[in-house]
Design a protein around this motif. Sequence first.
Motif, PDB file in Angstrom:
ATOM      1  N   MET A 103      -8.337   8.944  -1.128  1.00 25.30           N
ATOM      2  CA  MET A 103      -8.064   8.397   0.197  1.00 25.30           C
ATOM      3  C   MET A 103      -6.612   7.916   0.243  1.00 25.30           C
ATOM      4  O   MET A 103      -6.196   7.137  -0.608  1.00 25.30           O
ATOM      5  CB  MET A 103      -9.015   7.218   0.446  1.00 25.30           C
ATOM      6  CG  MET A 103      -8.829   6.528   1.768  1.00 25.30           C
ATOM      7  SD  MET A 103      -9.757   4.970   1.884  1.00 25.30           S
ATOM      8  CE  MET A 103     -11.387   5.433   1.374  1.00 25.30           C
ATOM      9  N   ASP A 104      -5.844   8.380   1.221  1.00 25.58           N
ATOM     10  CA  ASP A 104      -4.443   7.952   1.273  1.00 25.58           C
ATOM     11  C   ASP A 104      -4.324   6.517   1.785  1.00 25.58           C
ATOM     12  O   ASP A 104      -5.299   5.920   2.233  1.00 25.58           O
ATOM     13  CB  ASP A 104      -3.590   8.925   2.091  1.00 25.58           C
ATOM     14  CG  ASP A 104      -3.845   8.885   3.590  1.00 25.58           C
ATOM     15  OD1 ASP A 104      -4.443   7.918   4.097  1.00 25.58           O
ATOM     16  OD2 ASP A 104      -3.415   9.831   4.276  1.00 25.58           O
ATOM     17  N   GLY A 105      -3.123   5.973   1.686  1.00 28.67           N
ATOM     18  CA  GLY A 105      -2.899   4.580   2.040  1.00 28.67           C
ATOM     19  C   GLY A 105      -3.131   4.263   3.504  1.00 28.67           C
ATOM     20  O   GLY A 105      -3.559   3.160   3.850  1.00 28.67           O
ATOM     21  N   MET A 145       0.830  -1.205   0.000  1.00 29.47           N
ATOM     22  CA  MET A 145       0.000   0.000   0.000  1.00 29.47           C
ATOM     23  C   MET A 145       0.864   1.255   0.000  1.00 29.47           C
ATOM     24  O   MET A 145       1.562   1.532   0.972  1.00 29.47           O
ATOM     25  CB  MET A 145      -0.890  -0.002   1.249  1.00 29.47           C
ATOM     26  CG  MET A 145      -1.827   1.169   1.360  1.00 29.47           C
ATOM     27  SD  MET A 145      -3.263   1.033   0.291  1.00 29.47           S
ATOM     28  CE  MET A 145      -4.207  -0.201   1.181  1.00 29.47           C
ATOM     29  N   ASP A 146       0.803   2.000  -1.094  1.00 30.80           N
ATOM     30  CA  ASP A 146       1.492   3.284  -1.119  1.00 30.80           C
ATOM     31  C   ASP A 146       0.768   4.249  -0.195  1.00 30.80           C
ATOM     32  O   ASP A 146      -0.461   4.264  -0.142  1.00 30.80           O
ATOM     33  CB  ASP A 146       1.534   3.839  -2.549  1.00 30.80           C
ATOM     34  CG  ASP A 146       2.564   4.935  -2.659  1.00 30.80           C
ATOM     35  OD1 ASP A 146       2.276   6.053  -2.198  1.00 30.80           O
ATOM     36  OD2 ASP A 146       3.643   4.690  -3.195  1.00 30.80           O
ATOM     37  N   ILE A 147       1.502   5.050   0.513  1.00 30.17           N
ATOM     38  CA  ILE A 147       0.908   5.991   1.455  1.00 30.17           C
ATOM     39  C   ILE A 147       0.309   7.194   0.735  1.00 30.17           C
ATOM     40  O   ILE A 147      -0.692   7.755   1.176  1.00 30.17           O
ATOM     41  CB  ILE A 147       1.971   6.455   2.482  1.00 30.17           C
ATOM     42  CG1 ILE A 147       2.487   5.266   3.267  1.00 30.17           C
ATOM     43  CG2 ILE A 147       1.416   7.507   3.429  1.00 30.17           C
ATOM     44  CD1 ILE A 147       1.413   4.439   3.924  1.00 30.17           C
ATOM     45  N   GLN A 148       0.869   7.597  -0.384  1.00 26.12           N
ATOM     46  CA  GLN A 148       0.433   8.796  -1.093  1.00 26.12           C
ATOM     47  C   GLN A 148      -0.507   8.487  -2.261  1.00 26.12           C
ATOM     48  O   GLN A 148      -0.328   8.997  -3.357  1.00 26.12           O
ATOM     49  CB  GLN A 148       1.652   9.570  -1.615  1.00 26.12           C
ATOM     50  CG  GLN A 148       2.572  10.063  -0.531  1.00 26.12           C
ATOM     51  CD  GLN A 148       1.895  11.064   0.386  1.00 26.12           C
ATOM     52  OE1 GLN A 148       1.103  11.895  -0.049  1.00 26.12           O
ATOM     53  NE2 GLN A 148       2.188  10.977   1.664  1.00 26.12           N
ATOM     54  N   LEU A 149      -1.511   7.678  -2.034  1.00 24.55           N
ATOM     55  CA  LEU A 149      -2.487   7.385  -3.091  1.00 24.55           C
ATOM     56  C   LEU A 149      -3.393   8.581  -3.306  1.00 24.55           C
ATOM     57  O   LEU A 149      -3.662   9.346  -2.376  1.00 24.55           O
ATOM     58  CB  LEU A 149      -3.332   6.169  -2.697  1.00 24.55           C
ATOM     59  CG  LEU A 149      -2.630   4.823  -2.726  1.00 24.55           C
ATOM     60  CD1 LEU A 149      -3.518   3.752  -2.117  1.00 24.55           C
ATOM     61  CD2 LEU A 149      -2.237   4.449  -4.141  1.00 24.55           C
ATOM     62  N   PRO A 150      -3.895   8.750  -4.531  1.00 23.98           N
ATOM     63  CA  PRO A 150      -4.873   9.817  -4.775  1.00 23.98           C
ATOM     64  C   PRO A 150      -6.172   9.555  -4.015  1.00 23.98           C
ATOM     65  O   PRO A 150      -6.517   8.409  -3.729  1.00 23.98           O
ATOM     66  CB  PRO A 150      -5.125   9.759  -6.284  1.00 23.98           C
ATOM     67  CG  PRO A 150      -4.188   8.778  -6.859  1.00 23.98           C
ATOM     68  CD  PRO A 150      -3.559   8.013  -5.728  1.00 23.98           C
TER      69      PRO A 150
END
Length: 116
Positions: free
Chosen positions: A52-54, A45-50
């Motif tokens: 909702m963040d990770g 899981m990337d933390i900086q997702l568009p």
Amino acid sequence: MEDHSLNLVLLEQMLEWLGLEADVAEDGERAVEMACGGVYRLVLMDIQLPGMDGVEAARQIRGRAGIIQPVIVAMTASAYLEERRRCLEAGMEDVLIKPFKLVDIKRVIDAYLEPD
């Protein structure tokens, strides 16, 4: 789930070299849907997702009763202790700091996935 397309291509190649396939979610909401609707044993899981963040996506996955809970490993460029703490408090098992190498991905696979 990764926030940058070049990193995503590299991650997919690393997983392929390790004999694994990846399904990709384009944002945090989709990551939650996939993790809760599929049978995934591991979520990177990337933390900086568009959207909702990770971290929030991990919280939502952990909050869903009745699903088989996958191992969730955060991927972040932040090496700060506070970022790691935030990920672990959200229910993630581990944190990979970018840039990571094939050996780092292999360590996660070996640590959290049982061989088939």
